[in-house]
Design a protein around this motif. Structure first.
Motif, PDB file in Angstrom:
ATOM      1  N   ARG A  43       0.717  -1.069  -0.111  1.00 18.84           N
ATOM      2  CA  ARG A  43      -0.120  -0.081  -0.533  1.00 18.84           C
ATOM      3  C   ARG A  43       0.778   1.194  -0.014  1.00 18.84           C
ATOM      4  O   ARG A  43       0.335   2.228  -0.810  1.00 18.84           O
ATOM      5  CB  ARG A  43      -0.607   0.394   1.131  1.00 18.84           C
ATOM      6  CG  ARG A  43      -1.968  -1.223   1.164  1.00 18.84           C
ATOM      7  CD  ARG A  43      -2.875  -0.680   2.525  1.00 18.84           C
ATOM      8  NE  ARG A  43      -3.670  -2.286   2.098  1.00 18.84           N
ATOM      9  CZ  ARG A  43      -5.329  -2.115   2.598  1.00 18.84           C
ATOM     10  NH1 ARG A  43      -5.055  -1.749   3.865  1.00 18.84           N
ATOM     11  NH2 ARG A  43      -6.015  -3.131   2.393  1.00 18.84           N
ATOM     12  N   GLU A  97       1.208   6.568  -6.674  1.00 16.23           N
ATOM     13  CA  GLU A  97      -0.035   7.299  -7.470  1.00 16.23           C
ATOM     14  C   GLU A  97      -0.137   8.290  -6.629  1.00 16.23           C
ATOM     15  O   GLU A  97      -1.088   9.266  -6.847  1.00 16.23           O
ATOM     16  CB  GLU A  97      -1.326   7.104  -6.487  1.00 16.23           C
ATOM     17  CG  GLU A  97      -1.656   5.213  -7.265  1.00 16.23           C
ATOM     18  CD  GLU A  97      -2.473   4.356  -6.609  1.00 16.23           C
ATOM     19  OE1 GLU A  97      -3.816   5.189  -6.084  1.00 16.23           O
ATOM     20  OE2 GLU A  97      -2.654   3.462  -6.326  1.00 16.23           O
ATOM     21  N   SER A 150      -4.657   1.323  -6.595  1.00 14.98           N
ATOM     22  CA  SER A 150      -5.634   1.406  -7.590  1.00 14.98           C
ATOM     23  C   SER A 150      -5.738  -0.295  -8.059  1.00 14.98           C
ATOM     24  O   SER A 150      -4.417  -0.934  -7.822  1.00 14.98           O
ATOM     25  CB  SER A 150      -5.560   2.466  -8.393  1.00 14.98           C
ATOM     26  OG  SER A 150      -4.174   2.466  -9.024  1.00 14.98           O
ATOM     27  N   GLU A 151      -5.748  -0.091  -8.987  1.00 10.54           N
ATOM     28  CA  GLU A 151      -6.256  -1.574 -10.110  1.00 10.54           C
ATOM     29  C   GLU A 151      -4.878  -1.162 -11.486  1.00 10.54           C
ATOM     30  O   GLU A 151      -4.381  -2.116 -10.764  1.00 10.54           O
ATOM     31  CB  GLU A 151      -7.573  -1.708 -10.752  1.00 10.54           C
ATOM     32  CG  GLU A 151      -8.306  -1.978 -10.480  1.00 10.54           C
ATOM     33  CD  GLU A 151      -9.578  -2.685 -11.877  1.00 10.54           C
ATOM     34  OE1 GLU A 151      -9.837  -2.229 -12.493  1.00 10.54           O
ATOM     35  OE2 GLU A 151     -10.886  -2.629 -11.065  1.00 10.54           O
ATOM     36  N   GLU A 152      -4.660  -0.199 -11.610  1.00  7.87           N
ATOM     37  CA  GLU A 152      -3.793   0.025 -11.999  1.00  7.87           C
ATOM     38  C   GLU A 152      -2.386  -0.161 -11.072  1.00  7.87           C
ATOM     39  O   GLU A 152      -1.076  -0.946 -11.632  1.00  7.87           O
ATOM     40  CB  GLU A 152      -3.137   0.980 -12.785  1.00  7.87           C
ATOM     41  CG  GLU A 152      -2.192   1.471 -13.724  1.00  7.87           C
ATOM     42  CD  GLU A 152      -2.200   3.218 -13.875  1.00  7.87           C
ATOM     43  OE1 GLU A 152      -0.999   3.032 -14.901  1.00  7.87           O
ATOM     44  OE2 GLU A 152      -2.604   3.652 -13.736  1.00  7.87           O
ATOM     45  N   SER A 153      -1.642   0.725  -9.687  1.00  9.07           N
ATOM     46  CA  SER A 153      -0.588   0.443  -9.097  1.00  9.07           C
ATOM     47  C   SER A 153      -0.537  -1.152  -8.486  1.00  9.07           C
ATOM     48  O   SER A 153       0.228  -1.796  -8.393  1.00  9.07           O
ATOM     49  CB  SER A 153      -1.185   1.147  -7.745  1.00  9.07           C
ATOM     50  OG  SER A 153      -1.140   2.160  -8.716  1.00  9.07           O
ATOM     51  N   ARG A 154      -1.954  -2.018  -8.118  1.00  8.95           N
ATOM     52  CA  ARG A 154      -2.397  -3.856  -8.208  1.00  8.95           C
ATOM     53  C   ARG A 154      -1.108  -3.977  -9.134  1.00  8.95           C
ATOM     54  O   ARG A 154      -0.555  -5.185  -8.986  1.00  8.95           O
ATOM     55  CB  ARG A 154      -3.457  -3.996  -8.263  1.00  8.95           C
ATOM     56  CG  ARG A 154      -3.433  -5.045  -7.296  1.00  8.95           C
ATOM     57  CD  ARG A 154      -5.053  -5.292  -6.976  1.00  8.95           C
ATOM     58  NE  ARG A 154      -4.786  -4.667  -5.314  1.00  8.95           N
ATOM     59  CZ  ARG A 154      -5.196  -5.149  -4.095  1.00  8.95           C
ATOM     60  NH1 ARG A 154      -4.147  -5.923  -3.999  1.00  8.95           N
ATOM     61  NH2 ARG A 154      -4.984  -4.310  -3.437  1.00  8.95           N
TER      62      ARG A 154
END
Length: 276
Positions: A190, A197, A223-227
């Motif tokens: 996280r 982000e 976010s989905e992109e970061s994950r």
């Protein structure tokens, strides 16, 4: 300058196959005493592999090529969990021996063959993968040295390397490219997402490292992109054979990719990168 040969992966292999192995006490000189023994790539080998080698492949090792060793011994360049492994089969036997081949003076030999067939291509693939992903860059684009490093926000050794790299970055000698991972904990994941982000990831990373002892950046729900990116970076880390953070990669004076495990001092960075 001599360097001690790591025997960690040989011990791992020995445990896997129920063998008994002793740590190698040999040291490798700066040049391989058997440079004339040619390494042959996988594509150049058409003959069937010996049964003892195929057995190793069935149990998870990968084959990269062959090389001739002294005393009519055939060498096989293998890897296990992205670490080089050498296997040797004497002409008078069908049995394979895993370990480090040493000469009468106690020098490890055949290491350059493993470098050519196994470690070199692996490190080049790692470098290419890092070039193609999203990293956080610190330092000038025209710096004389580029280092990629796997950085976990909760890793104290990453924080130490970050601090130790400041003088070289400020001198314009180093561009440090952080490939963020969140492998130590969910909190790491996280925090890495929070850095990625932010409006200015480079500044966010700096603020985090400066306040590392106080917990650093506040974690966010990724976010989905970061994950997706952090999951990819964890996969790259495994494929690179990196077992911890920081693990760093640089090109030496001959242009070959080399690996640094753990945090190193500013002086050691100078020496490794060849900075006066």
């Amino acid at each position: 300058m001599k360097k001690t040969i790591s025997f960690t992966y040989y011990l791992a292999i020995a445990g896997l196959f129920g063998l008994t192995a002793l740590p190698a006490l040999a040291e490798e000189t700066g040049t391989d005493a058997n440079e004339g023994h040619q390494a042959i790539s996988t594509a150049d080998t058409g003959a069937p592999l010996p049964a003892s080698i195929t057995t190793l492949l069935d149990q998870g090792l990968k084959f990269h090529g062959t090389f001739n060793a002294p005393g009519d011994i055939q060498g096989y360049a293998l890897s296990y969990d992205n670490e080089p492994v050498a296997a040797y089969i004497p002409s008078t036997s069908d049995h394979a021996i895993i370990g480090t081949l040493i000469d009468p003076q106690g020098n490890a030999i055949m290491e350059s063959q493993l470098q050519t067939l196994v470690l070199g291509p692996m490190l080049e693939a790692t470098w290419s993968a890092f070039e193609d992903t999203r990293f956080i860059s610190e330092g000038n684009d025209d710096a004389s040295n580029v280092v990629y490093t796997l950085t976990d926000p909760n890793c104290p050794y990453c924080n130490a390397l970050w601090k130790n790299s400041r003088p070289l970055i400020e001198q314009g000698e180093l561009q440090l490219r952080h490939v963020l991972v969140g492998v130590l904990s969910e909190d790491s994941f996280r925090k890495a997402a929070a850095i990625l982000e932010s409006n200015d990831p480079t500044k966010a990373l700096e603020t985090h490292e400066l306040n590392f002892r106080d917990g650093g950046i506040r974690p966010v729900m990724p976010s989905e992109e970061s994950r997706a990116l952090l999951t990819r970076h964890a996969k790259l880390m495994r494929e690179a054979g990196a077992t911890g953070t920081p693990t760093s990669y640089y090109r030496d004076g001959e242009g070959n990719v080399q690996r640094i495990n753990g945090a190193v001092s500013t002086d050691r960075l100078h020496d490794i990168l060849g900075i006066e």
